[in-house]
Design a protein around this motif. Structure first.
Motif, PDB file in Angstrom:
ATOM      1  N   GLN A  58       0.824  -1.210   0.000  1.00 47.67           N
ATOM      2  CA  GLN A  58       0.000   0.000   0.000  1.00 47.67           C
ATOM      3  C   GLN A  58       0.857   1.259   0.000  1.00 47.67           C
ATOM      4  N   ALA A  59       2.067   1.184   0.557  1.00 44.92           N
ATOM      5  CA  ALA A  59       2.969   2.329   0.581  1.00 44.92           C
ATOM      6  C   ALA A  59       3.781   2.448  -0.711  1.00 44.92           C
ATOM      7  N   GLY A  60       3.563   1.536  -1.654  1.00 50.98           N
ATOM      8  CA  GLY A  60       4.228   1.628  -2.954  1.00 50.98           C
ATOM      9  C   GLY A  60       5.500   0.818  -3.089  1.00 50.98           C
ATOM     10  N   TYR A  61       5.784  -0.054  -2.142  1.00 50.79           N
ATOM     11  CA  TYR A  61       6.983  -0.895  -2.215  1.00 50.79           C
ATOM     12  C   TYR A  61       6.634  -2.224  -2.872  1.00 50.79           C
ATOM     13  N   GLU A  62       7.585  -2.774  -3.591  1.00 49.46           N
ATOM     14  CA  GLU A  62       7.436  -4.108  -4.162  1.00 49.46           C
ATOM     15  C   GLU A  62       8.277  -5.055  -3.321  1.00 49.46           C
ATOM     16  N   VAL A  63       7.655  -6.080  -2.769  1.00 44.65           N
ATOM     17  CA  VAL A  63       8.351  -7.039  -1.920  1.00 44.65           C
ATOM     18  C   VAL A  63       9.058  -8.048  -2.819  1.00 44.65           C
ATOM     19  N   LEU A  64      10.392  -8.101  -2.717  1.00 45.74           N
ATOM     20  CA  LEU A  64      11.189  -8.995  -3.552  1.00 45.74           C
ATOM     21  C   LEU A  64      11.539 -10.294  -2.848  1.00 45.74           C
ATOM     22  N   SER A  65      11.669 -10.235  -1.526  1.00 41.91           N
ATOM     23  CA  SER A  65      12.103 -11.412  -0.801  1.00 41.91           C
ATOM     24  C   SER A  65      11.460 -11.455   0.579  1.00 41.91           C
ATOM     25  N   ASP A  66      11.113 -12.656   0.988  1.00 41.28           N
ATOM     26  CA  ASP A  66      10.568 -12.874   2.323  1.00 41.28           C
ATOM     27  C   ASP A  66      11.737 -13.091   3.288  1.00 41.28           C
TER      28      ASP A  66
END
Length: 161
Positions: A58-66
């Motif tokens: 929602q803040a505009g970040y793309e999650v690349l790794s857990d």
């Protein structure tokens, strides 16, 4: 027939070039996140559902790794000590990488200079190519960005007065 085959050939070549650009970009984004010193880790691409993931997206970040475990080894004289750092997520926004830490009830953050040095300096020094560390407080639903800058020390400020 010649004009038709020329157009089809151009379309095929354009498609191949676009495919190669896509593959190159994709492999660049997914390459191991490394340090300048060569210490690195493989991205954990399986991202599990979590409230923090929703907040980041929602803040505009793309999650690349857990979640990641970064092994560390210290050699003192002839003794070897093992430890590890835990990273909750690696995210990207505007082509800048961030390390993400999630709040933990049993490990509260002391929001002072020395507290932040203790909790975040190791990440910022190990990964100087990162734009910073994002700290997610799930209880307050906030994301704080911690960036290491070269600023004046308290002694310098007192001397300048």
């Amino acid at each position: 027939m010649g004009d038709y085959s020329d157009g089809l050939l151009m379309l095929l070549i354009t498609g191949i070039i676009l495919f190669l650009i896509y593959r190159t970009f994709r492999s660049w984004v997914r390459k191991p996140f490394t340090l300048r010193s060569g210490i690195g880790f493989e991205m954990n691409e399986e991202i599990l559902e979590h409230p923090a993931v929703n907040m980041l997206e929602q803040a505009g970040y793309e999650v690349l790794s857990d979640k990641l475990k970064v092994p560390l080894t210290f050699k003192v004289d002839d003794q070897v000590f093992h430890s590890r750092l835990f990273i909750d997520y690696i995210v990207v926004k505007n082509r800048e990488f961030y390390i993400v830490r999630i709040s933990r009830e049993r490990l509260p953050i002391e929001w002072t200079g020395s507290g932040m040095r203790k909790d975040f300096l190791s990440f910022l020094l190990l990964y100087p190519d990162c734009a910073g560390v994002l700290y997610i407080d799930l209880e307050q639903e906030t994301i704080r960005e911690i960036v290491l800058t070269a600023g004046e020390s308290e002694e310098d400020e007192i001397a300048n007065e």
